[in-house]
Write a protein that holds these residues in place. Structure first.
Motif, short mmCIF file in Angstrom:
data_model
loop_
_atom_site.label_atom_id
_atom_site.label_comp_id
_atom_site.label_asym_id
_atom_site.label_seq_id
_atom_site.Cartn_x
_atom_site.Cartn_y
_atom_site.Cartn_z
N GLU A 1 0.68 -1.24 -0.04
CA GLU A 1 -0.13 -0.06 0.03
C GLU A 1 0.89 1.44 0.12
O GLU A 1 0.26 2.48 -0.02
CB GLU A 1 -0.76 0.16 1.18
CG GLU A 1 -2.01 -1.16 1.21
CD GLU A 1 -2.57 -1.22 2.30
OE1 GLU A 1 -3.90 -1.19 2.30
OE2 GLU A 1 -2.15 -1.22 3.57
N GLY A 2 2.14 1.18 -0.02
CA GLY A 2 2.97 2.31 0.17
C GLY A 2 3.44 2.87 1.34
O GLY A 2 3.70 4.17 1.32
N GLU A 3 3.09 2.25 2.42
CA GLU A 3 3.28 2.88 3.58
C GLU A 3 4.58 2.40 4.39
O GLU A 3 4.63 2.76 5.59
CB GLU A 3 1.82 2.40 4.45
CG GLU A 3 0.61 3.03 3.72
CD GLU A 3 0.63 4.61 3.81
OE1 GLU A 3 1.17 5.31 4.64
OE2 GLU A 3 0.27 5.33 2.87
N GLY A 4 5.24 1.20 3.96
CA GLY A 4 6.06 0.86 4.75
C GLY A 4 7.19 0.36 3.70
O GLY A 4 7.46 0.44 2.67
N GLN A 5 8.44 -0.18 4.46
CA GLN A 5 9.52 -0.50 3.92
C GLN A 5 9.74 -1.91 3.33
O GLN A 5 8.67 -2.80 3.91
CB GLN A 5 10.91 -0.60 4.87
CG GLN A 5 11.03 0.59 5.76
CD GLN A 5 11.75 1.65 4.75
OE1 GLN A 5 12.52 1.15 3.77
NE2 GLN A 5 11.57 2.90 4.93
N TYR A 6 10.30 -2.21 2.32
CA TYR A 6 10.16 -3.96 1.87
C TYR A 6 10.70 -4.61 2.77
O TYR A 6 11.70 -4.48 3.38
CB TYR A 6 11.45 -3.70 0.65
CG TYR A 6 11.51 -5.12 0.06
CD1 TYR A 6 10.33 -5.57 -0.93
CD2 TYR A 6 12.58 -5.90 0.15
CE1 TYR A 6 10.55 -6.80 -1.54
CE2 TYR A 6 12.72 -7.29 -0.52
CZ TYR A 6 11.85 -7.72 -1.34
OH TYR A 6 11.69 -8.76 -1.85
N PRO A 7 9.69 -5.46 2.97
CA PRO A 7 9.86 -6.78 3.95
C PRO A 7 11.14 -7.81 3.54
O PRO A 7 10.84 -8.39 2.39
CB PRO A 7 8.49 -7.33 4.22
CG PRO A 7 7.77 -6.91 3.50
CD PRO A 7 8.33 -5.87 2.28
N LEU A 8 12.23 -7.69 4.14
CA LEU A 8 13.34 -8.40 3.61
C LEU A 8 13.13 -9.89 3.68
O LEU A 8 13.71 -10.55 2.96
CB LEU A 8 14.68 -8.15 4.47
CG LEU A 8 15.10 -6.84 4.15
CD1 LEU A 8 16.43 -6.29 5.30
CD2 LEU A 8 15.31 -6.16 2.88
N ASP A 9 12.35 -10.46 4.52
CA ASP A 9 11.96 -12.03 4.62
C ASP A 9 11.14 -12.25 3.64
O ASP A 9 10.39 -13.48 3.65
CB ASP A 9 11.55 -12.36 5.98
CG ASP A 9 10.37 -11.60 6.64
OD1 ASP A 9 9.95 -10.50 6.08
OD2 ASP A 9 9.93 -12.12 7.55
#
Length: 107
Positions: A93-101
């Motif tokens: 949704e454009g609200e957070g960082q790319y989740p690395l896992d």
């Protein structure tokens, strides 16, 4: 339909289903139906095997797999899993960082 168009469309839909499920507005059966409908639509996408993934696409496939893999109660009650899936939704949704896992791959 091309891969990018498919992913753009589906990353707008999946938060509606997941958040609605968590808020008890959408039954799990509808989330499961969304999963199967998505795979059916994917079978009609024009793609090449060597076409690169975007980060959004990886997060989308990871999230979709998790929704199908885990049982309904775990998806609702497991705080770690809910947190992980929330991070995926926030990113889509454009609200957070790319989740690395997130290691989603195409079916």
């Amino acid at each position: 339909m091309k891969v990018q168009h498919f992913i753009d469309s589906k990353t707008k839909q999946i938060p509606y289903f997941v958040r609605g499920f968590w808020e008890h507005r959408i039954p799990y059966s509808e989330v499961d139906l969304y999963f199967w409908d998505t795979l059916e639509e994917w079978s009609q996408v024009q793609r090449r095997d060597e076409e690169p993934y975007s980060q959004r696409e990886r997060v989308f496939w990871h999230l979709l797999h998790q929704l199908h893999y885990w049982p309904e109660q775990k998806l609702l009650k497991d705080p770690y899993l809910v947190s992980e899936l929330s991070a995926c939704l926030d990113y889509l949704e454009g609200e957070g960082q790319y989740p690395l896992d997130c290691i989603g791959i195409r079916p």
